[in-house]
Design a protein around this motif. Structure first.
Motif, mmCIF file in Angstrom:
data_model
loop_
_atom_site.group_PDB
_atom_site.id
_atom_site.type_symbol
_atom_site.label_atom_id
_atom_site.label_comp_id
_atom_site.label_asym_id
_atom_site.label_seq_id
_atom_site.Cartn_x
_atom_site.Cartn_y
_atom_site.Cartn_z
ATOM 1 N N LYS A 1 16.477 -61.761 19.470
ATOM 2 C CA LYS A 1 17.589 -62.726 19.522
ATOM 3 C C LYS A 1 17.146 -64.138 19.140
ATOM 4 O O LYS A 1 17.961 -65.057 19.137
ATOM 5 N N LYS A 2 15.843 -64.308 18.869
ATOM 6 C CA LYS A 2 15.257 -65.620 18.552
ATOM 7 C C LYS A 2 15.542 -66.644 19.646
ATOM 8 O O LYS A 2 16.029 -67.749 19.400
ATOM 9 N N ILE A 3 15.262 -66.230 20.867
ATOM 10 C CA ILE A 3 15.375 -67.118 22.026
ATOM 11 C C ILE A 3 13.966 -67.601 22.376
ATOM 12 O O ILE A 3 13.078 -66.791 22.653
ATOM 13 N N ILE B 1 16.733 -66.825 32.567
ATOM 14 C CA ILE B 1 16.125 -68.149 32.712
ATOM 15 C C ILE B 1 15.929 -68.810 31.354
ATOM 16 O O ILE B 1 16.125 -70.023 31.208
ATOM 17 N N PHE B 2 15.556 -68.020 30.331
ATOM 18 C CA PHE B 2 15.303 -68.595 29.008
ATOM 19 C C PHE B 2 16.530 -68.560 28.095
ATOM 20 O O PHE B 2 16.423 -68.920 26.920
ATOM 21 N N PHE B 3 17.681 -68.150 28.626
ATOM 22 C CA PHE B 3 18.909 -68.214 27.835
ATOM 23 C C PHE B 3 19.173 -69.658 27.426
ATOM 24 O O PHE B 3 18.919 -70.591 28.195
ATOM 25 N N LYS B 4 19.675 -69.852 26.225
ATOM 26 C CA LYS B 4 19.759 -71.197 25.638
ATOM 27 C C LYS B 4 20.560 -72.180 26.477
ATOM 28 O O LYS B 4 20.302 -73.383 26.452
ATOM 29 N N ASN B 5 21.550 -71.720 27.204
ATOM 30 C CA ASN B 5 22.360 -72.624 28.019
ATOM 31 C C ASN B 5 21.807 -72.811 29.428
ATOM 32 O O ASN B 5 22.380 -73.550 30.228
ATOM 33 N N SER B 6 20.698 -72.146 29.738
ATOM 34 C CA SER B 6 20.105 -72.294 31.059
ATOM 35 C C SER B 6 19.405 -73.643 31.182
ATOM 36 O O SER B 6 18.733 -74.097 30.244
ATOM 37 N N PRO B 7 19.549 -74.324 32.328
ATOM 38 C CA PRO B 7 18.887 -75.635 32.491
ATOM 39 C C PRO B 7 17.367 -75.548 32.548
ATOM 40 O O PRO B 7 16.687 -76.568 32.440
ATOM 41 N N LEU B 8 16.817 -74.351 32.717
ATOM 42 C CA LEU B 8 15.366 -74.196 32.834
ATOM 43 C C LEU B 8 14.719 -73.620 31.585
ATOM 44 O O LEU B 8 13.519 -73.352 31.585
ATOM 45 N N HIS B 9 15.492 -73.425 30.522
ATOM 46 C CA HIS B 9 14.952 -72.699 29.370
ATOM 47 C C HIS B 9 13.909 -73.493 28.589
ATOM 48 O O HIS B 9 13.100 -72.908 27.872
ATOM 49 N N ASP B 10 13.898 -74.820 28.715
ATOM 50 C CA ASP B 10 12.965 -75.633 27.930
ATOM 51 C C ASP B 10 11.551 -75.656 28.511
ATOM 52 O O ASP B 10 10.601 -75.931 27.799
ATOM 53 N N GLY B 11 11.418 -75.398 29.791
ATOM 54 C CA GLY B 11 10.099 -75.458 30.413
ATOM 55 C C GLY B 11 9.388 -74.118 30.378
ATOM 56 O O GLY B 11 9.816 -73.163 29.724
ATOM 57 N N ALA B 12 8.279 -74.051 31.097
ATOM 58 C CA ALA B 12 7.480 -72.828 31.165
ATOM 59 C C ALA B 12 7.750 -72.091 32.466
ATOM 60 O O ALA B 12 8.039 -72.705 33.494
ATOM 61 N N MET B 13 7.653 -70.780 32.405
ATOM 62 C CA MET B 13 7.739 -69.943 33.602
ATOM 63 C C MET B 13 6.321 -69.588 34.034
ATOM 64 O O MET B 13 5.504 -69.189 33.211
ATOM 65 N N ALA C 1 7.787 -70.033 39.513
ATOM 66 C CA ALA C 1 8.609 -71.194 39.174
ATOM 67 C C ALA C 1 9.012 -71.133 37.713
ATOM 68 O O ALA C 1 8.438 -70.376 36.921
ATOM 69 N N ALA C 2 10.018 -71.924 37.366
ATOM 70 C CA ALA C 2 10.477 -72.033 35.979
ATOM 71 C C ALA C 2 10.764 -73.499 35.671
ATOM 72 O O ALA C 2 10.895 -74.322 36.579
ATOM 73 N N GLY C 3 10.857 -73.803 34.388
ATOM 74 C CA GLY C 3 11.067 -75.190 33.970
ATOM 75 C C GLY C 3 9.852 -76.063 34.209
ATOM 76 O O GLY C 3 9.977 -77.283 34.382
ATOM 77 N N CYS C 4 8.665 -75.468 34.218
ATOM 78 C CA CYS C 4 7.437 -76.211 34.512
ATOM 79 C C CYS C 4 6.949 -76.977 33.277
ATOM 80 O O CYS C 4 7.179 -76.569 32.138
ATOM 81 N N ILE C 5 6.271 -78.072 33.531
ATOM 82 C CA ILE C 5 5.734 -78.928 32.470
ATOM 83 C C ILE C 5 4.250 -78.624 32.288
ATOM 84 O O ILE C 5 3.482 -78.650 33.258
ATOM 85 N N LEU C 6 3.859 -78.354 31.053
ATOM 86 C CA LEU C 6 2.470 -78.024 30.745
ATOM 87 C C LEU C 6 1.806 -79.149 29.956
ATOM 88 O O LEU C 6 2.478 -79.882 29.231
ATOM 89 N N PRO C 7 0.485 -79.279 30.080
ATOM 90 C CA PRO C 7 -0.236 -80.237 29.222
ATOM 91 C C PRO C 7 -0.210 -79.769 27.773
ATOM 92 O O PRO C 7 -0.345 -78.579 27.493
#
Length: 260
Positions: free
Chosen positions: A131-133, A167-179, A188-194
């Motif tokens: 689905k190219k998500i 969680i990684f669905f495009k409209n999910s608020p957490l899809h941009d971060g890391a799980m 956790a989800a939506g985590c920030i990585l170096p």
């Protein structure tokens, strides 16, 4: 007379120093700091000539002080490279095996338990690939990732294909971060990585790939990336990428690399 005083310990000493210099040279070359390494090497040679060969007491004492202060400066300057070296050393396969051998509390999971962890990850990655998500999953191994977990939203749920995809669905608020997955659960989800700033990363790789490489610089984790542009699946382990993975290859890598 000097020749006969040259024994096996001296040969071992020279070989170990040569290996150490070679490793430092390779580390500096990878971090684009080769000129710094050559400058340090020239200074050390000059210091040895002045203090040991020419026996210049005044200049030698000044350079001794500079060396003492310089060691602290180098630790500060190359702290990320030193941390990477220590992580790689502690996360070496043989070191991990010894740690498991002497740790009575750490037991091997059965093949069925491992499969229950791996298969939802593999199936969700394949589904999102079609689905190219875009997705970024980080699997904790020996090095704790509590600081990374703290940057996201706590989940603490069993691993399931549907949950990962939601969680990684495009409209999910957490899809941009890391799980972050640890202990057989989604922590956790939506985590920030170096983010890695290495110039060796191919230009077609995006921010997710740089973040995946960045976290493997600092820990022994496994980072899985699903590209939003191409749908390709990549895995970063020990600062190295394996790209364009099939389901079978992804399952094989996870089975081999995960600490069980």
């Amino acid at each position: 007379m000097l020749f006969f005083e040259f024994g096996i310990k001296d040969i071992i000493d020279i070989v170990l120093v040569a290996l150490m210099l070679f490793y430092v040279y390779r580390l500096m070359k990878e971090s684009r700091s080769l000129n710094v390494f050559m400058g340090i090497l020239m200074f050390v040679v000059l210091w040895l000539v002045v203090s040991q060969v020419l026996e210049m007491k005044l200049l030698g004492s000044i350079m001794d002080k500079l060396v003492s202060v310089g060691v602290i400066g180098l630790i500060i300057l190359f702290q990320e490279d030193i941390r990477k070296f220590l992580y790689n050393l502690g996360g070496h396969q043989r070191i991990r095996a010894l740690r498991r051998l002497f740790s009575g509390s750490e037991k091997h999971r059965s093949d069925e338990q491992l499969k229950q962890v791996i298969m939802p990850i593999v199936m969700s990655c394949m589904s999102m690939s079609k689905k190219k998500i875009g997705a970024l999953l980080v699997i904790q191994r020996a090095t704790p990732l509590d600081d990374i977990v703290a940057t996201g939203e706590p989940i603490d749920a069993a691993i399931s294909q549907r949950l990962i995809e939601n969680i990684f669905f495009k409209n999910s608020p957490l899809h941009d971060g890391a799980m972050v997955i640890a202990g057989g659960r989604i922590r956790a989800a939506g985590c920030i990585l170096p983010v890695s700033h290495s110039l060796d990363i191919p230009k077609e790789f995006g921010l997710r790939h740089r973040a995946a490489l960045g976290i493997t610089h600092e820990s022994d984790c496994i980072a899985i990336v699903v590209s939003e542009e191409t749908g390709g699946i990549s895995v970063a382990i020990r600062s190295d990428f394996q790209v364009r993975l099939s389901a079978e290859k992804l399952e094989s890598i996870l089975t081999q690399e995960m600490i069980v």
